[in-house]
Design a protein around this motif. Sequence first.
Motif, PDB file in Angstrom:
ATOM      1  N   GLU A 156       0.845  -1.186   0.000  1.00  0.00           N
ATOM      2  CA  GLU A 156       0.000   0.000   0.000  1.00  0.00           C
ATOM      3  C   GLU A 156       0.883   1.240   0.000  1.00  0.00           C
ATOM      4  N   ASP A 157       0.339   2.359  -0.482  1.00  0.00           N
ATOM      5  CA  ASP A 157       1.090   3.607  -0.524  1.00  0.00           C
ATOM      6  C   ASP A 157       1.460   4.093   0.873  1.00  0.00           C
ATOM      7  N   GLU A 158       0.589   3.841   1.845  1.00  0.00           N
ATOM      8  CA  GLU A 158       0.833   4.290   3.215  1.00  0.00           C
ATOM      9  C   GLU A 158       1.804   3.384   3.967  1.00  0.00           C
ATOM     10  N   GLY A 159       2.190   2.305   3.359  1.00  0.00           N
ATOM     11  CA  GLY A 159       3.027   1.304   4.021  1.00  0.00           C
ATOM     12  C   GLY A 159       2.168   0.108   4.392  1.00  0.00           C
ATOM     13  N   GLY A 160       2.775  -0.992   4.594  1.00  0.00           N
ATOM     14  CA  GLY A 160       2.027  -2.198   4.926  1.00  0.00           C
ATOM     15  C   GLY A 160       1.638  -2.978   3.677  1.00  0.00           C
ATOM     16  N   HIS A 161       0.851  -3.990   3.888  1.00  0.00           N
ATOM     17  CA  HIS A 161       0.438  -4.874   2.807  1.00  0.00           C
ATOM     18  C   HIS A 161      -1.055  -5.154   2.901  1.00  0.00           C
ATOM     19  N   VAL A 162      -1.626  -5.533   1.778  1.00  0.00           N
ATOM     20  CA  VAL A 162      -3.030  -5.931   1.734  1.00  0.00           C
ATOM     21  C   VAL A 162      -3.119  -7.216   0.907  1.00  0.00           C
ATOM     22  N   ALA A 163      -4.012  -8.107   1.321  1.00  0.00           N
ATOM     23  CA  ALA A 163      -4.204  -9.370   0.602  1.00  0.00           C
ATOM     24  C   ALA A 163      -5.338  -9.202  -0.403  1.00  0.00           C
ATOM     25  N   LEU A 164      -5.066  -9.566  -1.646  1.00  0.00           N
ATOM     26  CA  LEU A 164      -6.072  -9.569  -2.697  1.00  0.00           C
ATOM     27  C   LEU A 164      -6.255 -11.000  -3.169  1.00  0.00           C
ATOM     28  N   PHE A 165      -7.473 -11.351  -3.538  1.00  0.00           N
ATOM     29  CA  PHE A 165      -7.745 -12.683  -4.048  1.00  0.00           C
ATOM     30  C   PHE A 165      -8.069 -12.573  -5.529  1.00  0.00           C
ATOM     31  N   VAL A 166      -7.178 -13.119  -6.349  1.00  0.00           N
ATOM     32  CA  VAL A 166      -7.271 -13.011  -7.796  1.00  0.00           C
ATOM     33  C   VAL A 166      -7.895 -14.296  -8.351  1.00  0.00           C
ATOM     34  N   PRO A 167      -8.968 -14.190  -9.155  1.00  0.00           N
ATOM     35  CA  PRO A 167      -9.576 -15.391  -9.739  1.00  0.00           C
ATOM     36  C   PRO A 167      -8.591 -16.136 -10.637  1.00  0.00           C
ATOM     37  N   VAL A 168      -8.558 -17.462 -10.493  1.00  0.00           N
ATOM     38  CA  VAL A 168      -7.667 -18.298 -11.296  1.00  0.00           C
ATOM     39  C   VAL A 168      -8.472 -19.088 -12.317  1.00  0.00           C
ATOM     40  N   THR A 169      -9.451 -19.858 -11.846  1.00  0.00           N
ATOM     41  CA  THR A 169     -10.234 -20.705 -12.736  1.00  0.00           C
ATOM     42  C   THR A 169     -11.497 -21.184 -12.031  1.00  0.00           C
ATOM     43  N   SER A 170     -12.406 -21.767 -12.795  1.00  0.00           N
ATOM     44  CA  SER A 170     -13.587 -22.432 -12.246  1.00  0.00           C
ATOM     45  C   SER A 170     -13.372 -23.934 -12.349  1.00  0.00           C
ATOM     46  N   LEU A 171     -13.819 -24.658 -11.337  1.00  0.00           N
ATOM     47  CA  LEU A 171     -13.591 -26.099 -11.251  1.00  0.00           C
ATOM     48  C   LEU A 171     -14.861 -26.821 -10.834  1.00  0.00           C
TER      49      LEU A 171
END
Length: 113
Positions: free
Chosen positions: A25-40
């Motif tokens: 993040e711009d302010e420092g620190g981290h954020v978790a994002l969940f990126v779609p990969v596939t449908s199963l």
Amino acid sequence: MSERAPPIGTLTDRVQLKRREMTGEDEGGHVALFVPVTSLWARVRSLTGRQGTSADGRAVEISHAVVLRFRNDIKPGDRIVYRGRSLDVVSAADLNGRRAYLSCACSETSFTG
């Protein structure tokens, strides 16, 4: 988790696999994002549920067993979305050692107040 291969035709639930990505993040620190990969196709079964408290609120934690065709890219921290519900992968293991099916232990947490 069962050590038997699931019968043909029991992987009837459509799920989406999402990969956890950490970004800065711009302010420092981290954020978790969940990126779609596939449908199963998978078999999702609820196992247990328990009530507790988390962050000054009531929470319900439900554990699930998810069986799908073998993949070597699923790891703890990934997310499986099933019917709009987010199931966090706790562990993933080869079901019977033949690299045909993968058994995932998942956890779902919802806050009730």
